[in-house]
Scaffold this motif. Sequence first.
Motif, short mmCIF file in Angstrom:
data_model
loop_
_atom_site.label_atom_id
_atom_site.label_comp_id
_atom_site.label_asym_id
_atom_site.label_seq_id
_atom_site.Cartn_x
_atom_site.Cartn_y
_atom_site.Cartn_z
N LYS A 48 1.74 -8.51 -4.55
CA LYS A 48 1.38 -9.80 -5.16
C LYS A 48 0.11 -9.61 -5.97
O LYS A 48 -0.79 -8.86 -5.58
CB LYS A 48 1.14 -10.84 -4.06
N THR A 49 0.04 -10.29 -7.07
CA THR A 49 -1.14 -10.14 -7.91
C THR A 49 -2.01 -11.39 -7.82
O THR A 49 -1.52 -12.49 -7.66
CB THR A 49 -0.74 -9.86 -9.37
N ARG A 84 7.32 -11.75 -7.37
CA ARG A 84 5.88 -11.50 -7.50
C ARG A 84 5.08 -12.80 -7.47
O ARG A 84 4.08 -12.90 -6.78
CB ARG A 84 5.57 -10.72 -8.78
N CYS A 85 5.55 -13.79 -8.20
CA CYS A 85 4.82 -15.07 -8.18
C CYS A 85 5.52 -16.09 -7.29
O CYS A 85 5.02 -17.20 -7.13
CB CYS A 85 4.65 -15.62 -9.59
N GLU A 86 6.65 -15.72 -6.72
CA GLU A 86 7.40 -16.58 -5.80
C GLU A 86 7.70 -17.94 -6.42
O GLU A 86 7.53 -18.97 -5.79
CB GLU A 86 6.63 -16.74 -4.49
#
Lengths: 290, 362
Positions: A218-219, A179-181
């Motif tokens: 992705k947020t 998600r945040c890579e």
Amino acid sequence: MSDAGQGVAASPRDPVREKVRELVPGIERLSLTYGAMDDFNSETDSDYTSYWRDWFISSRGNEYFCEIDEEYLTDRFNLTGLNTEVQYYQYALDLVTDVFDFDCDDDMREQIEKSARHLYGLVHARYIVTTRGLAKMLEKFKKSDFGKCPRVMCDSQPLLPMGQSDMANSSPVKLYCARCEDLYNPKSSRHAIIDGAYFGTSFHNILFQVYPIMLPPKTQRRYEPRVFGFKVHSAAALARWQADEREKLKDRLRGARIESGFEEDEAEAEEEDDDEEMEGDGFEGATVQQ
Amino acid sequence: MSSSSQVTESWISSFCGLLGHEYFAEVSEDFIEDDFNLTGLQSQVPMYKEALEMILDVEPEDDDDEEEEEEEDEEDDEILGDERPTAYRRASDRRHLRIASDLSVIESSAELLYGLIHQRYITSRPGIQQMAEKYELQHFGTCPRVHCNSTKVLPVGLKDSPGHETVKLFCPSCLDVYTPPNSRFQTVDGAFFGTTFPSLFFMTFTDLDIGSGIRNNPSSTAQALLQIQTETTKGTSTTPANVTSINGVAPHNLAPGIGAGNIYGPRIYGFRVSERAKSGPRMKWLRMKPADVTELDETRRYWENPPDDADRPHDDDLNMVDVAEGKSVDSRKKISARRKRTNGSGNGGGSPMDTNGVGAAG
């Protein structure tokens, strides 16, 4: 994390078993089971007990590993080049495939054990990028066997293990959040000592190429440092600069007609937030104190 | 009237000694006894008076008149000295007489009240100092992010009112918040630390070198290698060497864990995954930082291309970047156009926006 391994951690060196093995060479091949081995029969996919590997993956600290198929291990092609990487290669391989039949003292045995673990790790890195390996690791990923992202805005996204190098002994295993890579250190010290090369630099990326459906949205939500409700200038200026970079990325992707994968309806929400938050919960901190 | 007995542990220290309460500082009794510091808490905490008594290990006398007297005596000083409210006296020996159910309600009220006082205390001068000691001793742990290289973190709340979120950890190196690794902290309310504390902490202690661990202390050979690689390929930073402060923060303390070289780029068999791939990188922006931090001087950038109808403010008001006096000034126009001003020099007409040197006293 499973604690299943605790009870049997010492089993392969169990004296009864050694004795039996001495008397009846190749006893495991005959699929004879006794004691704790009964529990493992159901889990193996080969036609006889994979005793060493069962012990290995169920022992404490090895929760990140999946079980390598017998067929994969016995195909010499898959082991190409590993004989130069691993000491006592043949003995180690015999031990991993449960055909170990070599009388030696404890020190030697210890060495071979170590080599076997190393060999298993190196083969593991190759195995988990195969179709079957990916499927097994995907199951573990879905169960959050590798832990969850510590970043608050990632909402407990399950992690994947990865190495920063494909060479053995260069850096311990890290965890990748899709998600945040970003990369995180494992919480537990017993995982922090596993070699990253046992998972490799490519596996987690290949998994998402093969199973794109597993990619989390992705947020754009992020933490804003505040003091008494006011944004901290240096952090806010940096965040605005980063948001510009993000919009540039989105423009590039839009230009190439590619979906950006960001969570929807956040873009508009965020613009409003900037001003209205000040009146809303932005001042919460200040009002509470009055 | 001596403060606390030597034999029995005070309520405050036993509370801070509980499992999971390792992040708490021990609020000084002086701070709690100053009514000014408790303003507004009465309406938030049930059985406020009893809870306060429990925290201070005292019990009131039967008549309640002293409330009024106290209010008159109230001073705005943060620290009252060792003057104790006269109406209280030690009562730990009498406490067991209370009804048990009552006691458990008071106990939980006391914890809530202590937490809310704690939120205020750690932003006060003695409190932030106490937290600084805990920070130095790494009581709050380190950032789990690999590229932050074990930067020390601070506890933070995402809300200032209790009952919403548990305590989180703020990393100054990536300016992000993380869940504490140990589940025992998942019972601690974030409001007991508040949203303000970590940011105020780093504004107070500007001399702390946040990034020292990242630059000098690579924990393994691989990371050292990685660092050498990245440093040679990216040319780390193009920030002019004479910039001492940007937006109130020293350039080396501005999110040192992010920026070129500290961003993970996915690779498969050594080949970078394209950002056009469905699984390609989308979140690099979150960890990006301009190579030249003076790009973040938004005020200056805005007035370099001013809108026609606007009045340009005085040069002083544009000063979000501080440049060290005496060093050779960068040839680039952006920098040389700037008026040089030393940090904290006593020119009285300083910009109201200038936060440099705020922490010099603290």
